[in-house]
Design an enzyme around this catalytic site. Sequence first.
Site, mmCIF file in Angstrom:
data_model
loop_
_atom_site.group_PDB
_atom_site.id
_atom_site.type_symbol
_atom_site.label_atom_id
_atom_site.label_comp_id
_atom_site.label_asym_id
_atom_site.label_seq_id
_atom_site.Cartn_x
_atom_site.Cartn_y
_atom_site.Cartn_z
ATOM 1 C CE LYS A 1 -6.171 -1.334 5.567
ATOM 2 N NZ LYS A 1 -5.419 -0.392 4.697
ATOM 3 C CD GLU B 1 -2.902 1.106 2.357
ATOM 4 O OE1 GLU B 1 -3.426 2.153 2.772
ATOM 5 O OE2 GLU B 1 -3.196 -0.013 2.817
ATOM 6 C CG ASP C 1 0.479 -16.544 12.170
ATOM 7 O OD1 ASP C 1 -0.182 -15.922 11.310
ATOM 8 O OD2 ASP C 1 0.099 -17.613 12.673
ATOM 9 C CG HIS D 1 -3.604 7.033 0.071
ATOM 10 N ND1 HIS D 1 -2.832 6.010 0.570
ATOM 11 C CD2 HIS D 1 -4.436 6.466 -0.849
ATOM 12 C CE1 HIS D 1 -3.191 4.875 -0.008
ATOM 13 N NE2 HIS D 1 -4.163 5.120 -0.872
#
Length: 431
Positions: A272, A88, A288, A385
Amino acid sequence: MSENGSEKSSRLEGLRNLSPKERLEKIALAGGIDQAAAAALRGDGMLPLHIADGMIENVIGVFELPMGVATNFLINGKDYLIPMAVEEPSVVAAASNMAKIARACGGFQTSSMDPVMRAQVQVLGVSDPHGARSRILGARDQIIALANERDKILIGLGGGCKDIEVQVFEDTPIGPMVVMHLLVDVRDAMGANTVNTMAEAVANLTGEIAGGETRLRILSNLADRRIARARVELPFEVLDTKAFSGERVANGIVEACALAIVDPYRAATHNKGIMNGVDPIVVATGNDWRAIEAGAHAYAARNGRYSSLSRWEITDEKLIGTLEMPMAMGLVGGATKTHPAAQAALKLLDVKSAQELAEICVAVGLAQNMAALRALATEGIQRGHMALHARNIAIVAGAEGAEIDRVAKILADEHDVRTDRAKEILADLRS
């Protein structure tokens, strides 16, 4: 100190203006890593097919993500260069930018609990579940001793099963059940294999004591006995922008966090954003990330309603940010010892324990959260962004080499980041 004797610093000026080759050379020098580790980070034979074939089933190849390095991080007074494997745009840049702001104020402060994981043993068919609970607790020492017979090396390192807990669920779809938890200090391991093995070892004994039959014997990824915490304190003046005062920015961050505290729809996106900082380190070090995600979101809902993992407050003209979450990270076992790039990433981080690695992750998660809330409280999330995303769009449109930055700049300046517009710009440049 790095291997070449120079003082290690994560403050690297002008890194974004260099080529990938030049960046790696500068980071390798600053991080004190050797050429083999640098080559692994670059992706040269990063994961040989014969090693990949031994890691999972039905291997046909390997899958790669961009490997970036976040700079400027000062955590507990120590400089860190942070390897991040992520697709991202803006994640690495945002974390580095926030770390630069925090650096001037002493950086991030972190702490963590001992690396204790839970293994669950489910017992069914018990006629007196509360009596069974009492009997199991009465056999605590016997159960712990049996569990610890399975890992003498871990015991020698100071770890091992330390205690047990027992829960009774009186009303379930299959009737009453008793669930025992082994609490295991796994030291520098993530711990899944260790606690699963111990749960298997004590299952029959537990069932006999309870007077029932054991079923599930497995770890829990809600590692709430393995919490890592990060804190940052920022005077208003370091938050000043051209358009907003630092006080205005600080208040905006607190207001944005307040919505995430009370509203699960906002909290999901808020958290998130935190994981945007955490997961790339987890991936880069061969840990993990699915277990980390599961634990984080379960912890966010621990009080019966999903909420923000972080808190932002104002006191004495300072913005205070805190983050705490489960972090079951490991330095030994699994891909951390198999994957050459994971080994190189750990070498670049120069961490001495799994707890130190966990604390780095939450510090970067807090930095990422700060970046997102700061953008939301000022210019909006899309401006920065999309400016970085413009490079992706330029590549999709067919730009190559120097064309990529030229097309991306025009897209960003126009605030119109679309593939069809990128194709128009590229056609004009080429004509």
